[in-house]
Design a protein around this motif. Structure first.
Motif, PDB file in Angstrom:
ATOM      1  N   GLU A  20       0.995  -1.419  -0.014  1.00 31.88           N
ATOM      2  CA  GLU A  20       0.075   0.093  -0.079  1.00 31.88           C
ATOM      3  C   GLU A  20       0.980   1.074  -0.008  1.00 31.88           C
ATOM      4  O   GLU A  20       0.562   2.308  -0.710  1.00 31.88           O
ATOM      5  CB  GLU A  20      -0.940   0.015   1.287  1.00 31.88           C
ATOM      6  N   GLY A  23       2.535   1.577  -3.497  1.00 28.20           N
ATOM      7  CA  GLY A  23       1.584   2.253  -4.363  1.00 28.20           C
ATOM      8  C   GLY A  23       1.120   3.693  -4.450  1.00 28.20           C
ATOM      9  O   GLY A  23       1.292   4.417  -5.130  1.00 28.20           O
ATOM     10  N   ARG A  24       1.431   4.090  -3.096  1.00 29.26           N
ATOM     11  CA  ARG A  24       0.918   5.610  -2.736  1.00 29.26           C
ATOM     12  C   ARG A  24       2.340   6.458  -3.187  1.00 29.26           C
ATOM     13  O   ARG A  24       2.161   7.195  -3.643  1.00 29.26           O
ATOM     14  CB  ARG A  24       0.868   5.787  -1.343  1.00 29.26           C
ATOM     15  N   GLY A  27       2.332   6.517  -6.982  1.00 32.37           N
ATOM     16  CA  GLY A  27       1.148   6.963  -7.462  1.00 32.37           C
ATOM     17  C   GLY A  27       0.197   5.749  -8.248  1.00 32.37           C
ATOM     18  O   GLY A  27      -0.504   6.085  -9.169  1.00 32.37           O
ATOM     19  N   ASN A  28       0.689   4.597  -7.748  1.00 34.15           N
ATOM     20  CA  ASN A  28      -0.311   3.543  -8.494  1.00 34.15           C
ATOM     21  C   ASN A  28      -1.585   2.996  -7.615  1.00 34.15           C
ATOM     22  O   ASN A  28      -1.316   2.490  -6.682  1.00 34.15           O
ATOM     23  CB  ASN A  28       0.664   2.453  -8.665  1.00 34.15           C
ATOM     24  N   GLU A  29      -2.709   3.467  -8.019  1.00 35.44           N
ATOM     25  CA  GLU A  29      -3.885   3.359  -7.240  1.00 35.44           C
ATOM     26  C   GLU A  29      -4.303   1.773  -7.117  1.00 35.44           C
ATOM     27  O   GLU A  29      -4.650   1.537  -5.978  1.00 35.44           O
ATOM     28  CB  GLU A  29      -5.062   4.103  -8.004  1.00 35.44           C
ATOM     29  N   ARG A  30      -3.971   1.057  -8.168  1.00 41.58           N
ATOM     30  CA  ARG A  30      -4.213  -0.502  -8.287  1.00 41.58           C
ATOM     31  C   ARG A  30      -3.424  -1.126  -7.190  1.00 41.58           C
ATOM     32  O   ARG A  30      -3.991  -1.881  -6.392  1.00 41.58           O
ATOM     33  CB  ARG A  30      -3.937  -0.846  -9.472  1.00 41.58           C
ATOM     34  N   THR A  32      -1.991   0.225  -4.600  1.00 40.43           N
ATOM     35  CA  THR A  32      -2.546   0.796  -3.141  1.00 40.43           C
ATOM     36  C   THR A  32      -3.804   0.009  -2.890  1.00 40.43           C
ATOM     37  O   THR A  32      -3.888  -0.595  -1.512  1.00 40.43           O
ATOM     38  CB  THR A  32      -2.749   2.284  -3.412  1.00 40.43           C
ATOM     39  N   ALA A  33      -4.737  -0.326  -3.597  1.00 34.11           N
ATOM     40  CA  ALA A  33      -5.769  -0.991  -3.408  1.00 34.11           C
ATOM     41  C   ALA A  33      -5.639  -2.591  -3.124  1.00 34.11           C
ATOM     42  O   ALA A  33      -6.020  -3.069  -2.207  1.00 34.11           O
ATOM     43  CB  ALA A  33      -6.822  -0.981  -4.434  1.00 34.11           C
TER      44      ALA A  33
END
Length: 57
Positions: A20, A23-24, A27-30, A32-33
């Protein structure tokens, strides 16, 4: 809580948290999710094991 399940839960939580954060950072939202989902899975496993332990006593 069995030692193996406890270790799995902690591993999932740590892996999810790091994924997570990574990802943050990029800047990768996927990612992070996915990290949040993995962390939640570890939290759920830990809660399940704690519940099992409570009923054993």
């Amino acid at each position: 809580m069995s030692a193996g399940e406890k270790a799995k839960a902690k591993t999932e939580q740590a892996k999810g948290k790091s994924k997570e954060a990574m990802g943050r950072a990029v800047g990768n939202e996927r990612m992070t999710a996915e990290g949040q989902a993995e962390k939640s899975k570890g939290d759920a496993r830990q809660a399940k094991e704690k519940t099992k332990d409570a009923f054993k006593r």
